[in-house]
Write a protein that holds these residues in place. Structure first.
Motif, PDB file in Angstrom:
ATOM      1  N   PHE A  53       0.802  -1.230   0.000  1.00 50.98           N
ATOM      2  CA  PHE A  53       0.000   0.000   0.000  1.00 50.98           C
ATOM      3  C   PHE A  53       0.834   1.280   0.000  1.00 50.98           C
ATOM      4  N   VAL A  54       1.926   1.261  -0.787  1.00 53.52           N
ATOM      5  CA  VAL A  54       2.542   2.550  -1.072  1.00 53.52           C
ATOM      6  C   VAL A  54       1.710   3.260  -2.143  1.00 53.52           C
ATOM      7  N   GLY A  55       0.779   2.503  -2.734  1.00 51.77           N
ATOM      8  CA  GLY A  55      -0.203   3.057  -3.657  1.00 51.77           C
ATOM      9  C   GLY A  55      -1.454   2.217  -3.539  1.00 51.77           C
ATOM     10  N   GLN A  56      -2.464   2.522  -4.345  1.00 52.15           N
ATOM     11  CA  GLN A  56      -3.665   1.681  -4.377  1.00 52.15           C
ATOM     12  C   GLN A  56      -3.313   0.375  -5.088  1.00 52.15           C
ATOM     13  N   PRO A  57      -4.092  -0.728  -4.849  1.00 51.86           N
ATOM     14  CA  PRO A  57      -3.847  -1.944  -5.624  1.00 51.86           C
ATOM     15  C   PRO A  57      -4.049  -1.687  -7.117  1.00 51.86           C
ATOM     16  N   PHE A  58      -3.216  -2.311  -7.939  1.00 49.51           N
ATOM     17  CA  PHE A  58      -3.330  -2.268  -9.399  1.00 49.51           C
ATOM     18  C   PHE A  58      -3.409  -0.859  -9.959  1.00 49.51           C
ATOM     19  N   GLU A  59      -2.562   0.047  -9.450  1.00 50.89           N
ATOM     20  CA  GLU A  59      -2.494   1.352 -10.095  1.00 50.89           C
ATOM     21  C   GLU A  59      -1.822   1.189 -11.449  1.00 50.89           C
ATOM     22  N   PRO A  60      -2.307   1.868 -12.472  1.00 51.72           N
ATOM     23  CA  PRO A  60      -1.609   1.823 -13.757  1.00 51.72           C
ATOM     24  C   PRO A  60      -0.305   2.623 -13.666  1.00 51.72           C
ATOM     25  N   ALA A  61       0.524   2.511 -14.718  1.00 47.47           N
ATOM     26  CA  ALA A  61       1.794   3.228 -14.711  1.00 47.47           C
ATOM     27  C   ALA A  61       1.547   4.729 -14.592  1.00 47.47           C
ATOM     28  N   SER A  62       2.348   5.389 -13.742  1.00 47.40           N
ATOM     29  CA  SER A  62       2.186   6.828 -13.551  1.00 47.40           C
ATOM     30  C   SER A  62       3.548   7.393 -13.185  1.00 47.40           C
ATOM     31  N   PHE A  63       3.638   8.704 -12.941  1.00 47.57           N
ATOM     32  CA  PHE A  63       4.929   9.272 -12.563  1.00 47.57           C
ATOM     33  C   PHE A  63       5.335   8.815 -11.166  1.00 47.57           C
ATOM     34  N   GLU A  64       4.337   8.548 -10.297  1.00 47.25           N
ATOM     35  CA  GLU A  64       4.673   8.066  -8.950  1.00 47.25           C
ATOM     36  C   GLU A  64       5.139   6.612  -9.018  1.00 47.25           C
ATOM     37  N   HIS A  65       4.424   5.802  -9.831  1.00 43.57           N
ATOM     38  CA  HIS A  65       4.753   4.383  -9.952  1.00 43.57           C
ATOM     39  C   HIS A  65       4.932   4.058 -11.434  1.00 43.57           C
ATOM     40  N   TRP A  66       6.210   4.061 -11.867  1.00 47.71           N
ATOM     41  CA  TRP A  66       6.505   3.943 -13.298  1.00 47.71           C
ATOM     42  C   TRP A  66       5.930   2.682 -13.910  1.00 47.71           C
ATOM     43  N   LEU A  67       5.919   1.594 -13.145  1.00 45.63           N
ATOM     44  CA  LEU A  67       5.375   0.341 -13.689  1.00 45.63           C
ATOM     45  C   LEU A  67       4.080  -0.038 -12.974  1.00 45.63           C
ATOM     46  N   GLY A  68       3.464   0.912 -12.289  1.00 47.64           N
ATOM     47  CA  GLY A  68       2.224   0.609 -11.596  1.00 47.64           C
ATOM     48  C   GLY A  68       2.464  -0.078 -10.264  1.00 47.64           C
TER      49      GLY A  68
END
Lengths: 312, 287
Positions: B54-69
């Motif tokens: 949970f450093v992000g929501q489950p299954f986040e798509p690729a974004s600047f925060e999470h390059w590979l989701g």
């Protein structure tokens, strides 16, 4: 010919004897006490331990246990699973059917597409390039990678194929096994295709083929009688090895598509240290591998009588 | 003496040209350099804790925060890929180098000692050849428990005899060449011939074997992890990440599996391309 078959059988048997001794011996050396693995969670009493040791013949010398094990296998008694507490033959029977169907399906695909594309590529031109590029990629495509790609494209995006289990027989089973078989086949298709192309091209440039071409013999007939026939022992040898190693690789396809096959049981047994099951399946896979290779050698001798003379 | 540089220069240039290679080799080299860098530095530069959910929501798509989701429990996929890089690249490398070196030692010994060792070597090769590498690796797991150490040793054992046999054959072919006879007639010692002439002649074969060995070891070890017998959670390597992400594919989130699979493929392909190239290069310059 007979001498060759006998020599093959002799080699086969000696390899099997050594391999079975190694497989059995290695697992005797396994760290950890087999008794605790058999008893499981129960608090062991001295009587229980003695009972288990007697049941599993753990007190006999290693060579005696080996002979007992081999004798049992030869008479159809594969022993007991430590985890399932049932006979290994009962565990294996339905799973062998699944794995055999899967491997037969994949082998058919490899034979058709692999040899077919190899023949196509040996004719040169743009097809050759296309096959070269796709086999280069194919050779780096292991079963588990193809599996997830197929699941994603054909099961999730297109919804054409089911992805779990073996279906309920006949057509349905074939549909369930299509994606696993393709994922198992890809890397072997690339390999067989490369070898087929290579050996056909090598034959095409030989003198007697050139002569036949100059004499005006139809190219289809030259291909059949001189090129394909001379290249076939090598193609066959590679296909045979491929077929044999598929039994081992099938474990990955079974895992990926949730098929209860021999490979899946092998993986599970290894991870739960179910040593008797691991021993039997390892021996089974080695036997299949050795037998397939010996068979290929014999068939090759039938196709090409010269290899008989040079080897005998 | 003045002729020497003019002879040396074109051959050096040629060597450099072949060493540089075409666009395929450059792409493969760049890809491999990036992979090696990520294996060396990856765990240090990972943007998030690879095990922290949970450093992000489950299954986040690729974004600047999470390059590979993110994965099913909101862990950062890029961080996990980077953290898994050493465990994915190093063991196959060790297997390839180990099997090639040991294979070379056994092969050269067999060629040196002649028939008796030869005979034993062929018997051993026959038996080991009958056990597929993956079967031996799973057997090793059954014996010594999960992890990549036992399967790695198993893979060295299963690929060693083939290298040994190849080296033996190559050595024999080289030793039967007329120039070796000529050297012996001139009184050159056996050790000198082997050290100065045979060793360089074996280099291309060894190089080819090492790269093929790396590719196979990488695929086999990834398969072991994929089967759940290798690296154990919460640690991950690329093989186990492919398996881990598989359930999500059917829910429409193939990101994690695809990212890990792409890296396995990229590594194997670039090493194969560079290996094939290096082998041709070594063949061209060994004389």
């Amino acid at each position: 010919m007979l001498r060759r078959v006998l020599a093959q059988l002799g080699g086969l048997l000696s390899t099997l004897v050594i391999a079975s001794a190694v497989i059995f011996g290695a697992l005797v050396l396994t760290p950890g006490d087999p008794v605790s693995a058999i008893i499981g969670g129960v608090q062991p009493t001295p009587e229980l331990i003695a009972q288990v040791r007697a049941d599993h013949h753990l007190d006999a010398p290693v060579w005696e246990r080996y002979l007992q094990w081999v004798g049992g296998i030869l008479s159809g008694d594969l022993g007991q699973s430590m985890v399932y507490k049932t006979s290994i033959s009962a565990l294996l029977a339905p799973r062998i059917a699944v794995t055999a169907t899967l491997v037969a399906y994949a082998a058919t695909i490899v034979a058709l597409v692999g040899i077919g594309s190899g023949i196509l590529a040996s004719r040169g031109g743009p097809w050759d390039q296309a096959v070269l590029v796709s086999t280069t990629v194919g050779l780096a495509m292991p079963t588990f990678v193809v599996a997830i790609l197929l699941v994603w494209v054909f099961a999730r995006l297109l919804g054409w194929f089911p992805v779990l289990g073996v279906g309920d027989g006949g057509w349905d089973t074939l549909r369930h096994l299509t994606l696993p078989a393709v994922s198992l086949a890809i890397i072997y298709i690339a390999y067989v295709s490369r070898i087929t192309r290579g050996s056909l091209v090598a034959q095409q440039t030989r003198e007697h083929v050139e002569t036949a071409r100059v004499r005006g013999i139809p190219s289809a007939r030259i291909f059949r009688a001189h090129v394909l026939r001379n290249a076939s022992p090598q193609i066959l040898a590679v296909s045979g090895t491929t077929f044999a190693s598929m039994f081992a690789t099938a474990a990955i396809a079974e895992q990926a598509f949730g098929l209860g096959g021999v490979g899946a049981l092998f993986t599970e047994a290894a991870s739960r240290k179910d040593i008797p099951v691991v021993q039997v399946i390892a021996l089974l896979m080695v036997s299949i591998f050795v037998a397939a290779n010996a068979l290929v050698d014999i068939i090759a001798a039938l196709i090409d009588p010269r290899s008989d003379r040079t080897h005998a | 003496m003045s002729a020497a540089p003019s002879v040396a220069r074109p051959s050096l240039q040629r060597a450099w040209r072949t060493a540089r290679g075409g666009p395929g080799v450059i792409v493969a080299g760049a890809a491999l350099a990036a992979i090696v860098a990520s294996a060396a530095l990856g765990p240090l530069v990972a943007p998030y804790d690879p095990h922290q959910p949970f450093v992000g929501q489950p299954f986040e798509p690729a974004s600047f925060e999470h390059w590979l989701g993110t994965d099913a429990i909101g862990r950062d996929v890029l961080s996990r890929i980077l953290a898994g890089a050493p465990g994915s690249v190093l063991p196959p490398f060790v297997v390839a180098v180990g099997a090639t070196l040991l294979g070379a030692i056994v092969g050269v010994t067999a060629a040196w000692c002649g028939r008796a060792v030869d005979w034993w070597l062929s018997r051993v090769v026959d038996v080991i050849f009958a056990v597929p590498g993956l079967v031996l690796a799973v057997l090793a797991v059954a014996m010594f428990g999960k992890g990549l150490v036992a399967p790695s040793i198993a893979l060295v054992i299963s690929s060693l005899p083939l290298t040994a046999r190849l080296i033996r054959v190559t050595a024999r072919v080289e030793l039967s060449k007329p120039y070796v006879e000529a050297l012996h007639v001139q009184g050159t010692g056996r050790l000198a011939v082997w050290g100065r002439h045979l060793a360089p002649a074996l280099a291309p074969t060894l190089l080819a074997q090492a790269t093929i060995g790396f590719a196979y070891a990488m695929l086999d070890l990834a398969a072991i992890s994929y089967l759940g017998l290798g690296v154990q959670p919460p640690s991950a390597d690329w093989g186990s990440m492919i398996a881990d992400g598989q359930a999500a594919i059917l829910q429409g989130h193939p990101g994690q599996s695809l990212a890990a699979a792409t890296l396995v493929l990229a590594t194997v392909l670039s090493v194969s391309v560079l290996g094939a190239h290096a082998t041709t290069w070594a063949e061209g310059t060994d004389t």
